[in-house]
Design an enzyme around this catalytic site. Structure first.
Site, PDB file in Angstrom:
ATOM      1  N   GLY A   1       0.826  -1.212   0.000  1.00  0.00           N
ATOM      2  CA  GLY A   1       0.000   0.000   0.000  1.00  0.00           C
ATOM      3  C   GLY A   1       0.857   1.257   0.000  1.00  0.00           C
ATOM      4  O   GLY A   1       0.481   2.296  -0.554  1.00  0.00           O
ATOM      5  N   ASN A   2       2.046   1.157   0.621  1.00  0.00           N
ATOM      6  CA  ASN A   2       2.927   2.316   0.702  1.00  0.00           C
ATOM      7  C   ASN A   2       3.590   2.646  -0.628  1.00  0.00           C
ATOM      8  O   ASN A   2       4.129   3.733  -0.809  1.00  0.00           O
ATOM      9  CB  ASN A   2       3.992   2.089   1.779  1.00  0.00           C
ATOM     10  CG  ASN A   2       3.339   1.852   3.136  1.00  0.00           C
ATOM     11  OD1 ASN A   2       2.326   2.459   3.458  1.00  0.00           O
ATOM     12  ND2 ASN A   2       3.899   0.948   3.911  1.00  0.00           N
TER      13      ASN A   2
ATOM     14  N   LYS B   1      -3.375  -8.391   3.038  1.00  0.00           N
ATOM     15  CA  LYS B   1      -3.193  -8.370   1.581  1.00  0.00           C
ATOM     16  C   LYS B   1      -2.175  -9.412   1.106  1.00  0.00           C
ATOM     17  O   LYS B   1      -2.299  -9.950   0.002  1.00  0.00           O
ATOM     18  CB  LYS B   1      -2.911  -6.972   1.079  1.00  0.00           C
ATOM     19  CG  LYS B   1      -1.562  -6.338   0.977  1.00  0.00           C
ATOM     20  CD  LYS B   1      -0.549  -6.768   0.062  1.00  0.00           C
ATOM     21  CE  LYS B   1       0.759  -6.113  -0.047  1.00  0.00           C
ATOM     22  NZ  LYS B   1       1.719  -6.031   0.931  1.00  0.00           N
TER      23      LYS B   1
ATOM     24  N   LYS C   1       4.155 -11.676   4.904  1.00  0.00           N
ATOM     25  CA  LYS C   1       4.744 -11.938   3.581  1.00  0.00           C
ATOM     26  C   LYS C   1       5.421 -13.302   3.553  1.00  0.00           C
ATOM     27  O   LYS C   1       5.248 -14.076   2.608  1.00  0.00           O
ATOM     28  CB  LYS C   1       5.766 -10.856   3.213  1.00  0.00           C
ATOM     29  CG  LYS C   1       5.166  -9.484   3.053  1.00  0.00           C
ATOM     30  CD  LYS C   1       6.216  -8.478   2.624  1.00  0.00           C
ATOM     31  CE  LYS C   1       5.832  -7.084   3.034  1.00  0.00           C
ATOM     32  NZ  LYS C   1       4.449  -6.684   2.784  1.00  0.00           N
TER      33      LYS C   1
ATOM     34  N   LYS D   1      -7.122  -5.920  14.326  1.00  0.00           N
ATOM     35  CA  LYS D   1      -6.528  -5.074  13.286  1.00  0.00           C
ATOM     36  C   LYS D   1      -7.049  -3.639  13.390  1.00  0.00           C
ATOM     37  O   LYS D   1      -8.229  -3.382  13.165  1.00  0.00           O
ATOM     38  CB  LYS D   1      -6.876  -5.692  11.921  1.00  0.00           C
ATOM     39  CG  LYS D   1      -6.473  -4.883  10.733  1.00  0.00           C
ATOM     40  CD  LYS D   1      -5.000  -5.005  10.407  1.00  0.00           C
ATOM     41  CE  LYS D   1      -4.628  -4.065   9.266  1.00  0.00           C
ATOM     42  NZ  LYS D   1      -3.203  -3.799   9.165  1.00  0.00           N
TER      43      LYS D   1
HETATM   44  P1  ADP Z   1       4.037  -3.408   2.460  1.00  0.00           P
HETATM   45  O1  ADP Z   1       3.292  -2.122   2.430  1.00  0.00           O
HETATM   46  O2  ADP Z   1       4.840  -3.636   1.235  1.00  0.00           O
HETATM   47  O3  ADP Z   1       3.182  -4.586   2.841  1.00  0.00           O
HETATM   48  P2  ADP Z   1       5.236  -3.554   5.129  1.00  0.00           P
HETATM   49  O4  ADP Z   1       5.670  -2.305   5.809  1.00  0.00           O
HETATM   50  O5  ADP Z   1       4.013  -4.223   5.598  1.00  0.00           O
HETATM   51  O6  ADP Z   1       5.182  -3.216   3.571  1.00  0.00           O
HETATM   52  O7  ADP Z   1       6.428  -4.623   5.200  1.00  0.00           O
HETATM   53  C1  ADP Z   1       7.757  -4.299   4.806  1.00  0.00           C
HETATM   54  C2  ADP Z   1       8.600  -3.933   6.023  1.00  0.00           C
HETATM   55  O8  ADP Z   1       8.880  -5.108   6.812  1.00  0.00           O
HETATM   56  C3  ADP Z   1       9.984  -3.410   5.723  1.00  0.00           C
HETATM   57  O9  ADP Z   1       9.970  -2.028   5.468  1.00  0.00           O
HETATM   58  C4  ADP Z   1      10.775  -3.769   6.995  1.00  0.00           C
HETATM   59  O10 ADP Z   1      10.950  -2.625   7.801  1.00  0.00           O
HETATM   60  C5  ADP Z   1       9.891  -4.752   7.750  1.00  0.00           C
HETATM   61  N1  ADP Z   1      10.549  -5.963   8.252  1.00  0.00           N
HETATM   62  C6  ADP Z   1      10.249  -6.549   9.443  1.00  0.00           C
HETATM   63  N2  ADP Z   1      10.973  -7.660   9.641  1.00  0.00           N
HETATM   64  C7  ADP Z   1      11.770  -7.799   8.552  1.00  0.00           C
HETATM   65  C8  ADP Z   1      12.739  -8.778   8.160  1.00  0.00           C
HETATM   66  N3  ADP Z   1      13.034  -9.814   8.938  1.00  0.00           N
HETATM   67  N4  ADP Z   1      13.358  -8.625   6.964  1.00  0.00           N
HETATM   68  C9  ADP Z   1      13.059  -7.586   6.162  1.00  0.00           C
HETATM   69  N5  ADP Z   1      12.149  -6.617   6.483  1.00  0.00           N
HETATM   70  C10 ADP Z   1      11.498  -6.722   7.654  1.00  0.00           C
HETATM   71 MG    MG Z   2       2.092  -4.725   4.754  1.00  0.00          MG
END
Ligand code: ADP
Ligand code: MG
Length: 315
Positions: A11-12, A213, A275, A129
């Site tokens: 979303g970002n 998502k 993820k 949430k």
């Molecule tokens: P999106 O909007 O793409 O779903 P998120 O902010 O939900 O993005 O997820 C991505 C973030 O996950 C990264 O910016 C990072 O700060 C965080 N993160 C947390 N744990 C980890 C990890 N083990 N390895 C990589 N990134 C991580």
């Molecule tokens: Mg996310």
């Protein structure tokens, strides 16, 4: 049929944390995300795009609440549908223009997408949430009494509504998406995790919940029998010891290795954990070992699809 990649955009990627959220900014961001998607198509992949909607649905909820004395506020499922329309429209236009410029003239179609959830999902018992704006305690009390919202105090920042985040069971429009893909369209579907619906007596109805998502992207990729689930975000891949001096980004991961790291707590819930969970489940669901997942950064999408950037998860 050629290799199908389901691409999940954060979303970002469409509205960055430090931006105001005006239309021009969001459209410019969508143009920026179009480049990596065009490069995937140039390489001959078939692509289905899905995306987050956190910042956008948050703003729609604020608009609904602030205007509720003049125009009735819409329920959360409707706000989710509105966000799919908003983001889908921008992608249809921007990606359509960029494809044409690249000499790859093909239809880009976004689909309002419902995702089936189980009314007996334990998530409905304890909503966690947080969504939408922060409220004063007084207003929060009124919303709880009048609208039946569940609200919690959020670390001194104010009161916020919380909803359930149930498991996605099936993409309702899955067969329609397949038909569009087969006809050569680039489909945008299941935005914001999809609109959660339950089946009662064989009829669908919307529920007040949000689906993660990344998990919905996994469901979409599995239902479409895609070869690759490509989760694009703002980091280069999956790291162990993230944020610590001994942080290490992983090039590849088997489901067993991923489960072990997960149990050791390497991935933050709400960001990287869903993820990794989505990627592991997608690969684990492969009956013939054909399914793979890659978690990587948006600007390296074309390399990541080939397994040459990001973190590749495969059996
Ligand atoms: P999106 O909007 O793409 O779903 P998120 O902010 O939900 O993005 O997820 C991505 C973030 O996950 C990264 O910016 C990072 O700060 C965080 N993160 C947390 N744990 C980890 C990890 N083990 N390895 C990589 N990134 C991580
Ligand atoms: Mg996310």
């Amino acid at each position: 049929m050629s290799h199908l990649v389901v691409v999940a955009l954060g979303g970002n990627a469409i509205l960055k944390a430090n931006q105001t959220g005006n239309f021009e900014e969001q459209l410019a961001n969508v143009y920026e995300t179009s480049g990596p998607i065009v490069s995937l198509l140039r390489q001959g992949y078939q692509v289905v795009v899905t995306h987050g909607n956190g910042p956008q649905v948050g703003n729609i909820l604020i608009q609904n609440e602030e205007a509720s004395k003049v125009v009735p506020a819409m329920p959360l499922d409707v706000c989710g549908a509105e966000s799919q329309g908003l983001i889908g429209y921008m992608i249809q236009q921007a990606l359509g223009n960029e494809l044409k410029r690249a000499g790859l003239d093909r239809p880009v179609v976004s689909l309002v997408t419902q995702v089936l959830v189980d009314p007996a999902d334990p998530a409905f018992q304890k909503p966690t949430k947080p969504i939408g704006p922060f409220y004063t305690e007084k207003r929060a009390q009124r919303l709880m009494a009048e609208r039946g919202f569940k609200m919690v105090e959020d670390a001194g920042r104010g009161w916020r509504r919380v909803v359930a985040s149930p498991e996605p069971m099936a993409i309702v429009e899955g067969p329609a998406i397949k038909a569009l893909v087969a006809a050569g369209a680039l489909v945008v579907a299941s935005g914001g995790g999809g609109i959660p619906v339950v089946a009662r007596d064989g009829r669908l109805e919307g529920v007040e919940a949000v689906i993660d998502k990344d998990l919905a992207a996994m469901r979409l990729a599995a239902d479409l029998d895609a070869e690759t689930l490509l989760i694009l975000t703002d980091v280069q891949g999956v790291a162990v010891n993230y944020g610590k001096p001994n942080q290490e980004f992983l090039k590849a991961l088997t489901p067993a290795e991923g489960r072990a790291y997960m149990a050791e707590g390497h991935f933050k819930s709400g960001s990287m954990k869903p993820k990794v969970e989505a990627a592991l489940r997608f690969v684990e669901s492969s009956s013939d070992g054909r399914r793979r997942a890659v978690i990587g950064s948006l600007d390296q999408a074309a390399l990541a699809a080939k397994g040459q950037a990001g973190t590749l998860v495969r059996a």
